[in-house]
Design a protein around this motif. Structure first.
Motif, PDB file in Angstrom:
ATOM      1  N   PRO A  41       0.799  -1.233   0.000  1.00 45.08           N
ATOM      2  CA  PRO A  41       0.000   0.000   0.000  1.00 45.08           C
ATOM      3  C   PRO A  41       0.830   1.282   0.000  1.00 45.08           C
ATOM      4  CG  PRO A  41      -0.392  -1.292   2.007  1.00 45.08           C
ATOM      5  CD  PRO A  41       0.636  -2.007   1.225  1.00 45.08           C
ATOM      6  N   ILE A  42       2.146   1.190   0.249  1.00 44.48           N
ATOM      7  CA  ILE A  42       2.972   2.400   0.242  1.00 44.48           C
ATOM      8  C   ILE A  42       3.257   2.780  -1.206  1.00 44.48           C
ATOM      9  CG2 ILE A  42       5.167   3.411   0.939  1.00 44.48           C
ATOM     10  CD1 ILE A  42       5.250   1.289   3.171  1.00 44.48           C
ATOM     11  N   PRO A  43       2.801   3.957  -1.654  1.00 47.68           N
ATOM     12  CA  PRO A  43       3.057   4.337  -3.049  1.00 47.68           C
ATOM     13  C   PRO A  43       4.561   4.403  -3.287  1.00 47.68           C
ATOM     14  CG  PRO A  43       1.643   5.954  -1.939  1.00 47.68           C
ATOM     15  CD  PRO A  43       2.098   4.993  -0.900  1.00 47.68           C
ATOM     16  N   VAL A  67       6.411   6.350  -4.815  1.00 45.30           N
ATOM     17  CA  VAL A  67       7.070   7.663  -4.676  1.00 45.30           C
ATOM     18  C   VAL A  67       7.456   7.951  -3.229  1.00 45.30           C
ATOM     19  CG1 VAL A  67       6.119   8.841  -6.671  1.00 45.30           C
ATOM     20  CG2 VAL A  67       4.825   8.814  -4.547  1.00 45.30           C
ATOM     21  N   ALA A  68       6.738   7.345  -2.278  1.00 42.76           N
ATOM     22  CA  ALA A  68       7.032   7.607  -0.876  1.00 42.76           C
ATOM     23  C   ALA A  68       8.386   7.040  -0.462  1.00 42.76           C
ATOM     24  CB  ALA A  68       5.931   7.036   0.014  1.00 42.76           C
ATOM     25  N   GLY A  74       6.119   6.868 -14.368  1.00 47.71           N
ATOM     26  CA  GLY A  74       5.751   7.885 -13.387  1.00 47.71           C
ATOM     27  C   GLY A  74       6.837   8.028 -12.329  1.00 47.71           C
ATOM     28  N   MET A 116      12.298  14.632 -10.687  1.00 42.01           N
ATOM     29  CA  MET A 116      11.813  15.935 -10.251  1.00 42.01           C
ATOM     30  C   MET A 116      12.347  16.274  -8.863  1.00 42.01           C
ATOM     31  SD  MET A 116       7.915  15.686 -11.612  1.00 42.01           S
ATOM     32  CE  MET A 116       7.246  17.189 -10.951  1.00 42.01           C
ATOM     33  N   ILE A 117      12.475  15.241  -8.032  1.00 41.38           N
ATOM     34  CA  ILE A 117      12.865  15.527  -6.655  1.00 41.38           C
ATOM     35  C   ILE A 117      14.370  15.711  -6.507  1.00 41.38           C
ATOM     36  CG2 ILE A 117      12.950  14.479  -4.361  1.00 41.38           C
ATOM     37  CD1 ILE A 117      10.010  13.484  -5.289  1.00 41.38           C
ATOM     38  N   ILE A 164      11.179  20.395 -13.650  1.00 36.87           N
ATOM     39  CA  ILE A 164      11.365  21.002 -12.332  1.00 36.87           C
ATOM     40  C   ILE A 164      12.244  22.241 -12.459  1.00 36.87           C
ATOM     41  CG2 ILE A 164      13.441  19.981 -11.260  1.00 36.87           C
ATOM     42  CD1 ILE A 164       9.938  20.060  -9.768  1.00 36.87           C
ATOM     43  N   PRO A 171       2.311  10.976 -16.781  1.00 40.77           N
ATOM     44  CA  PRO A 171       1.971  10.780 -15.372  1.00 40.77           C
ATOM     45  C   PRO A 171       1.394  12.073 -14.795  1.00 40.77           C
ATOM     46  CG  PRO A 171       4.249  10.118 -15.835  1.00 40.77           C
ATOM     47  CD  PRO A 171       3.731  10.786 -17.057  1.00 40.77           C
ATOM     48  N   LEU A 173       1.618  13.542 -12.199  1.00 41.72           N
ATOM     49  CA  LEU A 173       2.572  14.350 -11.469  1.00 41.72           C
ATOM     50  C   LEU A 173       3.309  15.365 -12.345  1.00 41.72           C
ATOM     51  CD1 LEU A 173       3.841  14.512  -8.726  1.00 41.72           C
ATOM     52  CD2 LEU A 173       5.513  12.850  -9.505  1.00 41.72           C
ATOM     53  N   TRP A 189      -3.820   9.325  -4.282  1.00 42.49           N
ATOM     54  CA  TRP A 189      -3.058   9.253  -3.036  1.00 42.49           C
ATOM     55  C   TRP A 189      -1.563   9.278  -3.310  1.00 42.49           C
ATOM     56  CZ3 TRP A 189      -3.545  10.804   1.482  1.00 42.49           C
ATOM     57  CH2 TRP A 189      -2.837  10.281   2.564  1.00 42.49           C
ATOM     58  N   MET A 190      -1.162   8.603  -4.385  1.00 44.34           N
ATOM     59  CA  MET A 190       0.244   8.626  -4.760  1.00 44.34           C
ATOM     60  C   MET A 190       0.653  10.038  -5.159  1.00 44.34           C
ATOM     61  SD  MET A 190       2.133   7.215  -8.047  1.00 44.34           S
ATOM     62  CE  MET A 190       2.203   8.889  -8.654  1.00 44.34           C
ATOM     63  N   VAL A 192       1.270  12.569  -2.318  1.00 43.84           N
ATOM     64  CA  VAL A 192       2.560  12.360  -1.662  1.00 43.84           C
ATOM     65  C   VAL A 192       3.672  12.955  -2.527  1.00 43.84           C
ATOM     66  CG1 VAL A 192       4.210  10.639  -0.891  1.00 43.84           C
ATOM     67  CG2 VAL A 192       1.784  10.314  -0.437  1.00 43.84           C
ATOM     68  N   ALA A 193       3.616  12.664  -3.838  1.00 44.38           N
ATOM     69  CA  ALA A 193       4.643  13.155  -4.746  1.00 44.38           C
ATOM     70  C   ALA A 193       4.632  14.678  -4.800  1.00 44.38           C
ATOM     71  CB  ALA A 193       4.429  12.572  -6.132  1.00 44.38           C
ATOM     72  N   LEU A 238       6.232  16.100  -1.905  1.00 46.32           N
ATOM     73  CA  LEU A 238       7.682  15.939  -1.937  1.00 46.32           C
ATOM     74  C   LEU A 238       8.314  17.082  -2.713  1.00 46.32           C
ATOM     75  CD1 LEU A 238       8.123  12.135  -2.740  1.00 46.32           C
ATOM     76  CD2 LEU A 238       8.651  13.254  -0.591  1.00 46.32           C
ATOM     77  N   ILE A 239       7.617  17.539  -3.768  1.00 46.97           N
ATOM     78  CA  ILE A 239       8.215  18.533  -4.665  1.00 46.97           C
ATOM     79  C   ILE A 239       8.119  19.941  -4.099  1.00 46.97           C
ATOM     80  CG2 ILE A 239       7.929  19.620  -6.925  1.00 46.97           C
ATOM     81  CD1 ILE A 239       6.974  16.778  -7.817  1.00 46.97           C
ATOM     82  N   MET A 264       6.188   6.758   5.919  1.00 41.45           N
ATOM     83  CA  MET A 264       5.863   5.807   4.844  1.00 41.45           C
ATOM     84  C   MET A 264       4.801   4.816   5.298  1.00 41.45           C
ATOM     85  SD  MET A 264       9.648   5.031   3.400  1.00 41.45           S
ATOM     86  CE  MET A 264       9.143   3.556   2.550  1.00 41.45           C
ATOM     87  N   ILE A 299       1.526   6.540   5.403  1.00 38.22           N
ATOM     88  CA  ILE A 299       0.992   6.738   4.054  1.00 38.22           C
ATOM     89  C   ILE A 299       0.370   5.432   3.566  1.00 38.22           C
ATOM     90  CG2 ILE A 299       1.659   7.123   1.645  1.00 38.22           C
ATOM     91  CD1 ILE A 299       3.853   9.066   2.807  1.00 38.22           C
ATOM     92  N   GLY A 300       1.086   4.332   3.758  1.00 36.45           N
ATOM     93  CA  GLY A 300       0.564   3.032   3.345  1.00 36.45           C
ATOM     94  C   GLY A 300      -0.713   2.690   4.083  1.00 36.45           C
ATOM     95  N   SER A 329      -4.453   2.113   2.553  1.00 45.44           N
ATOM     96  CA  SER A 329      -5.226   0.876   2.724  1.00 45.44           C
ATOM     97  C   SER A 329      -6.617   1.164   3.256  1.00 45.44           C
ATOM     98  CB  SER A 329      -4.542  -0.062   3.711  1.00 45.44           C
ATOM     99  OG  SER A 329      -3.235  -0.263   3.338  1.00 45.44           O
TER     100      SER A 329
END
Lengths: 263, 262, 258
Positions: free
Chosen positions: A112-114, A116-117, A200, A207-208, A219, B113, B115, B198-199, B202-203, B206-207, B233, B236-237, B241
């Motif tokens: 479940p953790i995307p 990107v995380a 993606g 980007m980060i 970016i 994407p 993002l 949701w992804m 988070v992204a 981050l930016i 993390m 987030i997960g 869920s």
């Protein structure tokens, strides 16, 4: 007869695609020319011209194709390795319950953790270079391919397995001739999802933190308030993503003839 | 016999998780193979997790504040994506001219994407709620459109004929036949969109952001606090869920008796 | 009647006191109860019974796809416990391998047992010709009609040269015309390549048309209710007086179910 209809269908589809994209561009051009938005939003003509100009004029240290190559190299290496590992592991998990019981709960915590995380942790562990990008792409691909390969290996039709047994096939032969072909369509849909996710992920990780690649272009465009650079970057990302997805579909159509042929 | 072997495999699964944590503990706290700035031990992570509910340092917010911030943006963008995406998908599938013109544009857009729009939107709308919400909106839009489209497209001809025989107007056919048929697909789209929304939040955090779980883990990377990153993390997960679980309940309630393979 | 050199009747399949019960967590459902059955070598036996009476289960137990709860099944003197290539199976829905061509499907059995490519191709070609599919060797199953798919299924079962063939309502999904045609075909093939056949159907005409002997099964839990020797000469005629007489007689003793 059939072929003729099919051909016409294709002509209509391609024709309408061309018209649609042209219409979209014209609308965009009109908006920039006739409204105040033109003051800050470049039109399509300008964007495309810039896109091609950037093949020789560098962004930062490299020209556009080099940035594309940076991103593509990251995705190709990470994706290929991850697909291979995930397919093997997924099939092993789908075949042997013991492997399933060991790996599945751990996978369920991570899934479940995307992807990107993971970027901050990946940078801490592997630094800001290519190693962390390979890791991140690997992760994104792995998560989606594994699930599908697993489902695929479990999807073998018990009637077909019975039929093979009736014909004298042993476990190994059944695995090669029944279980694997049954899993192939699932694996392909996993590979496709994985490719989208990996693309993606490359863009996000560039980007980060990076110094080259298409994600870096957009970016840096943001940092410089350069909308033209944004548009070129998005266009590039779209083109590469489109080509990646289309080539994947092509490979699938070749390898899964029995599901598509004759329909 | 079947029951016994089920139990056996459940025990193996539990052992697997316990074993994983034990190895983690062994490598970090006992053998000191890693340092606290690369991989902290499970005890430290658990401690940070509890502490983070009340402690604002090092990133200026408690865990719940960040959670709320992320959820607020993600859910607003997500709701917009559904409200606009689903009807758009239905229209594309129902009216052929819309299909022929909108589909190619969409085929291209879906290769980008969600993002990737973030920087452009940040230039146009500034760093803040709007630019992030619109990024989420774009990310959630595509799955909603594509699935609603596929759902309406697969309406069975024979159902249409039945409807026509009973004298249904085209409008009635859309609302009484095509949309109900498409519901399972639409719900699939809504579920997939949730993951991608949701992804993306988070992204996006981050930016460029000043709060949210993504911001939290990004900040803690800069100051070498992997314990907070891991807490973030897992959080987030976990939220992902829970949201998926809620959507699953809604999906089962809406899609009664209709089965469909995703 | 088939006899061996000593003049005794050769028994190919023997079921004695076969019982089968399905267990779920809470319930147990008896499906077969004390079934006794003998099938002679090269006999064409049709199992005929009402609706969901467990005919398929009887066949699966004989084939070794399911194990009996108690009692024994022997084929050619050997006790049956697992599926094996000495028995062939033709399925209700065509259980062809969709990723293999007609040729690859038919040669699957010999290939599984390690026969050389040249040899198995030759053998497969013989049976493809036998079922009348020459020219379709390189088609995939989804490119064929239902009747043709069943022909492939028959050729595949035959190609392994089993001593016994089990057929589980192989024509159940075909349209009426194709079904008549396939009934003629299966008899033609069987007369050319004699095998012991156990054929399951719920169609009474099909039973009388095909069988040397019709075994009528009772309702679930099933056992043998009555047997009929069908002494009509082949090819048979659906409207023959004796045919209709047998049909009526069998119809009258079958258990009625919904």
């Amino acid at each position: 007869m059939m072929r003729k209809i099919l051909k016409n269908e294709w002509t209509v589809k391609i024709g309408s695609a061309v018209i649609a994209l042209a219409a979209f561009c014209m609308l965009w051009q009109a908006v920039t020319v006739f409204t105040g938005m033109g003051d800050f939003l470049p039109g399509p003509a300008e964007t495309f011209a810039e896109f091609f100009r950037r093949f020789v004029k560098p962004y930062g240290k490299a020209v556009l194709p080099m940035h594309m190559w940076s991103s593509l190299r990251r995705i190709l290496i990470g994706y290929t390795v991850a697909s291979a590992v995930a397919i093997v592991l997924g099939i092993v998990m789908g075949t042997y319950r013991i492997a399933d019981a060991i790996v599945m709960p751990l996978f369920n915590i991570i899934r479940p953790i995307p992807p990107v995380a993971w970027i901050p942790l990946a940078i801490l562990w592997f630094g800001i270079g290519d190693a962390s990008k390979y890791f991140l792409v690997f992760l994104a691909t792995f998560l989606s391919v594994l699930q599908n390969a697993y489902a695929g290996a479990r999807s073998a039709d018990p009637v077909l397995v019975g039929a093979a047994r009736m014909l004298g096939a042993n476990d190994g032969f059944i695995f090669r001739t029944i279980t694997l072909p049954c899993a192939v369509p699932y694996i392909f849909s996993g590979l496709q999802n994985g490719l989208t996710a990996a693309w993606g992920q490359v863009v996000a990780s560039e980007m980060i933190r990076s110094s080259a690649g298409v994600g870096w272009i957009i970016i840096r465009g943001m940092d410089n308030n350069d909308i033209l650079q944004e548009l070129v970057g998005i266009l590039t990302i779209g083109i590469i993503g489109f080509i990646l997805a289309a080539s994947m579909r092509g490979v699938e159509a070749k390898l899964c003839r029995w599901t598509t042929r004759g329909k | 016999m079947e029951k016994n072997s089920d139990l056996k495999f459940k025990v193996i699964s539990c052992c697997s998780v316990i074993g994983f944590i034990a190895v983690w503990y062994l490598c970090t706290d006992i053998l000191q193979l890693t340092t606290d700035i690369t991989l902290p031990g499970p005890v430290k992570v658990l401690h940070t997790f509890i502490d983070k509910f009340t402690n604002k340092s090092p990133d200026g917010g408690t865990l719940l504040q960040h959670m709320w911030s992320s959820l607020r943006v993600a859910l607003s963008g997500y709701a917009m994506g559904i409200i606009i995406g689903v009807p758009l998908g239905i229209l594309m599938a129902w009216y052929r001219p819309v299909d022929l013109l909108a589909r190619p544009v969409f085929d291209f857009v879906k290769a980008i994407p969600g993002l990737a729009w973030a920087p452009l939107l940040i230039i146009l709308l500034g760093i803040g709620f709007m630019s992030k919400a619109v990024t989420i909106f774009v990310a959630a839009l595509t799955p909603c459109v594509l699935n609603a489209y596929a759902g309406v497209k697969q309406t069975r001809e024979v159902h249409m004929w039945v409807a026509r025989t009973f004298g249904a107007t085209r409008r009635q056919m859309l609302f009484k036949v095509a949309i109900p048929t498409a519901l399972p697909h639409i719900m699939t789209g809504i579920r997939v969109a949730l993951g991608s929304a949701w992804m993306s939040i988070v992204a996006a955090e981050l930016i460029a952001s000043s709060s949210g779980l993504g911001y939290m883990i990004q900040q803690c990377r800069g100051i070498y606090r992997p314990d907070v990153i891991i807490v973030g993390m897992l959080m987030i997960g976990f939220i992902g869920s829970v949201l998926t679980w809620i959507i699953g309940i809604i999906e089962r309630a809406v899609v009664k008796g209709q089965t469909h393979d995703a | 009647m088939q006899m061996d050199n000593t003049g005794k009747i050769e028994v190919m399949i023997q079921c004695s006191h076969v019982e089968k019960t399905f267990f779920t967590r809470m319930t147990s459902t008896p499906v077969i109860r004390d079934l006794d059955l003998k099938v002679r070598k090269n006999e064409f036996v049709v199992l005929f019974g009402p609706g969901q009476c467990g005919k398929t289960t009887v066949l699966n137990v004989m084939a070794g796809l399911e194990t009996a709860t108690s009692g024994t099944v022997t084929v050619n003197g050997k006790e049956v416990s697992t599926p094996g290539p000495d028995r062939g199976f033709v399925y209700q829905t065509t259980a062809l391998f969709p990723w293999y061509t007609v040729m690859q499907n038919v040669e699957y059995g010999p290939r599984a047992r390690g026969m050389s490519k040249k040899e198995r191709r030759e053998k497969a070609q013989y049976y493809i010709d036998l079922v009348g599919l020459q020219g379709f060797e390189d088609k995939f199953p989804n490119q064929l009609s239902g009747g043709m798919q069943q022909r492939v299924g028959i050729a595949r079962a035959y190609c392994n040269e089993p001593s016994v063939l089990f057929m589980d309502e192989p024509f159940g999904h075909l349209d009426a015309q194709t079904r008549y045609l396939m009934q003629e075909e299966i008899i033609r093939i069987w007369e050319k390549e004699k095998r012991t056949v156990v054929f399951v159907t719920n169609n009474i005409e099909e039973a009388v048309y095909l069988a040397d002997r019709v075994v009528v099964l009772t309702n679930c839990p099933t056992s043998v209710k009555k047997e009929y020797q069908i002494d009509l000469p082949r090819p048979r005629n659906y409207t023959d007086d004796r045919f209709l007489e047998l049909r009526t007689e069998i119809q009258s003793i079958v258990d009625k179910t919904l």
